[in-house]
Write a protein that holds these residues in place. Structure first.
Motif, PDB file in Angstrom:
ATOM      1  N   ALA A 105      91.481   1.416  63.335  1.00 35.35           N
ATOM      2  CA  ALA A 105      92.815   1.132  62.803  1.00 35.35           C
ATOM      3  C   ALA A 105      93.612   0.207  63.715  1.00 35.35           C
ATOM      4  O   ALA A 105      94.634  -0.319  63.299  1.00 35.35           O
ATOM      5  N   ASP A 106      93.136   0.009  64.947  1.00 36.33           N
ATOM      6  CA  ASP A 106      93.854  -0.859  65.879  1.00 36.33           C
ATOM      7  C   ASP A 106      92.883  -1.414  66.918  1.00 36.33           C
ATOM      8  O   ASP A 106      91.705  -1.043  66.944  1.00 36.33           O
ATOM      9  N   GLN A 107      93.389  -2.288  67.752  1.00 32.45           N
ATOM     10  CA  GLN A 107      92.566  -2.956  68.763  1.00 32.45           C
ATOM     11  C   GLN A 107      91.960  -1.965  69.759  1.00 32.45           C
ATOM     12  O   GLN A 107      90.793  -2.073  70.124  1.00 32.45           O
ATOM     13  N   GLU A 108      92.741  -0.978  70.183  1.00 33.27           N
ATOM     14  CA  GLU A 108      92.237   0.004  71.148  1.00 33.27           C
ATOM     15  C   GLU A 108      91.080   0.815  70.554  1.00 33.27           C
ATOM     16  O   GLU A 108      90.091   1.085  71.231  1.00 33.27           O
ATOM     17  N   ALA A 109      91.205   1.195  69.298  1.00 36.43           N
ATOM     18  CA  ALA A 109      90.125   1.948  68.644  1.00 36.43           C
ATOM     19  C   ALA A 109      88.880   1.084  68.493  1.00 36.43           C
ATOM     20  O   ALA A 109      87.759   1.570  68.650  1.00 36.43           O
ATOM     21  N   GLU A 110      89.069  -0.200  68.227  1.00 32.54           N
ATOM     22  CA  GLU A 110      87.930  -1.116  68.129  1.00 32.54           C
ATOM     23  C   GLU A 110      87.222  -1.246  69.476  1.00 32.54           C
ATOM     24  O   GLU A 110      85.991  -1.203  69.546  1.00 32.54           O
ATOM     25  N   GLU A 111      88.013  -1.375  70.537  1.00 32.67           N
ATOM     26  CA  GLU A 111      87.423  -1.463  71.875  1.00 32.67           C
ATOM     27  C   GLU A 111      86.681  -0.176  72.224  1.00 32.67           C
ATOM     28  O   GLU A 111      85.589  -0.219  72.791  1.00 32.67           O
ATOM     29  N   ALA A 112      87.266   0.968  71.901  1.00 31.56           N
ATOM     30  CA  ALA A 112      86.619   2.255  72.180  1.00 31.56           C
ATOM     31  C   ALA A 112      85.301   2.375  71.419  1.00 31.56           C
ATOM     32  O   ALA A 112      84.311   2.888  71.951  1.00 31.56           O
ATOM     33  N   LEU A 113      85.281   1.885  70.191  1.00 32.21           N
ATOM     34  CA  LEU A 113      84.078   1.973  69.368  1.00 32.21           C
ATOM     35  C   LEU A 113      82.929   1.152  69.960  1.00 32.21           C
ATOM     36  O   LEU A 113      81.772   1.531  69.853  1.00 32.21           O
ATOM     37  N   LYS A 114      83.269   0.074  70.624  1.00 32.81           N
ATOM     38  CA  LYS A 114      82.263  -0.818  71.209  1.00 32.81           C
ATOM     39  C   LYS A 114      81.861  -0.418  72.626  1.00 32.81           C
ATOM     40  O   LYS A 114      80.849  -0.896  73.137  1.00 32.81           O
ATOM     41  N   ASP A 115      82.640   0.435  73.271  1.00 32.54           N
ATOM     42  CA  ASP A 115      82.456   0.761  74.683  1.00 32.54           C
ATOM     43  C   ASP A 115      81.527   1.969  74.846  1.00 32.54           C
ATOM     44  O   ASP A 115      81.942   3.112  74.625  1.00 32.54           O
ATOM     45  N   LEU A 116      80.300   1.718  75.241  1.00 33.86           N
ATOM     46  CA  LEU A 116      79.325   2.791  75.394  1.00 33.86           C
ATOM     47  C   LEU A 116      79.754   3.798  76.455  1.00 33.86           C
ATOM     48  O   LEU A 116      79.534   5.004  76.299  1.00 33.86           O
ATOM     49  N   SER A 117      80.396   3.337  77.516  1.00 31.94           N
ATOM     50  CA  SER A 117      80.822   4.280  78.560  1.00 31.94           C
ATOM     51  C   SER A 117      81.936   5.188  78.041  1.00 31.94           C
ATOM     52  O   SER A 117      82.008   6.362  78.422  1.00 31.94           O
ATOM     53  N   TYR A 118      82.797   4.690  77.173  1.00 35.47           N
ATOM     54  CA  TYR A 118      83.835   5.523  76.551  1.00 35.47           C
ATOM     55  C   TYR A 118      83.170   6.620  75.721  1.00 35.47           C
ATOM     56  O   TYR A 118      83.521   7.791  75.831  1.00 35.47           O
ATOM     57  N   TYR A 119      82.208   6.224  74.895  1.00 38.29           N
ATOM     58  CA  TYR A 119      81.474   7.182  74.069  1.00 38.29           C
ATOM     59  C   TYR A 119      80.803   8.244  74.947  1.00 38.29           C
ATOM     60  O   TYR A 119      80.976   9.441  74.731  1.00 38.29           O
ATOM     61  N   LYS A 120      80.054   7.808  75.930  1.00 41.36           N
ATOM     62  CA  LYS A 120      79.341   8.742  76.807  1.00 41.36           C
ATOM     63  C   LYS A 120      80.312   9.661  77.550  1.00 41.36           C
ATOM     64  O   LYS A 120      80.033  10.849  77.723  1.00 41.36           O
ATOM     65  N   GLY A 121      81.441   9.106  77.988  1.00 39.50           N
ATOM     66  CA  GLY A 121      82.428   9.911  78.696  1.00 39.50           C
ATOM     67  C   GLY A 121      83.024  11.004  77.820  1.00 39.50           C
ATOM     68  O   GLY A 121      83.162  12.152  78.258  1.00 39.50           O
TER      69      GLY A 121
END
Length: 155
Positions: A105-121
């Motif tokens: 829904a926003d730029q931050e959510a898009e970045e989080a979706l692409k960031d494997l370290s965010y997902y793993k964390g």
């Protein structure tokens, strides 16, 4: 602990809510920033709130809620110390986002979706939070409920 437990109330489940952001994006929760519908577009196309509530994304979240705890007998409820699909069960949340084609829904959510370290964390956080709180949930809540049910059966 009589009655039934209710996990997080997002995703438009009965007795729950969903969130519409400033841009009209329909999100399961303000803290789960993914969407498949925009309320403005839904209404322009002749839809209504039921269109949003019945989209595959919201349905999948409600299905998870039902499997985890919503409307289950108390002794079968998942750990309510960690009830949030987005934060505490990020692995499952991400599977739903991917399977339903929900978009950020926003730029931050898009970045989080692409960031494997965010997902793993977030997955590691959820796993650790569950590991630490499950014994408490079992001892303080589920165990006493099982004992209560057994006493009722014996009486």
């Amino acid at each position: 602990m009589k009655g039934k437990y209710n996990t997080v109330i997002s995703g438009g489940r009965p007795g729950g809510y969903f969130y519409i952001d400033w841009n009209g994006n329909c999100l399961p929760c303000a803290f789960n920033p993914y969407t498949v519908d925009n309320i403005k577009q839904v209404y322009q196309e002749g839809g209504d709130l039921n269109t949003v509530l019945m989209n595959p994304f919201f349905q999948a979240i409600r299905k998870w809620q039902g499997e985890y705890s919503y409307m289950k007998p108390a002794r079968e409820v998942g750990n309510q110390i960690v009830p949030c699909i987005s934060k505490d069960h990020h692995r499952e949340a991400r599977k739903i986002v991917d399977a339903t084609g929900a978009k950020p829904a926003d730029q931050e959510a898009e970045e989080a979706l692409k960031d494997l370290s965010y997902y793993k964390g977030l997955v590691a956080y959820g796993d650790e939070a569950d590991r630490l709180t499950s014994p408490i949930w079992e001892k303080e809540y589920i165990g006493p409920e099982r004992m209560r049910v057994e006493k009722e059966k014996a009486a």
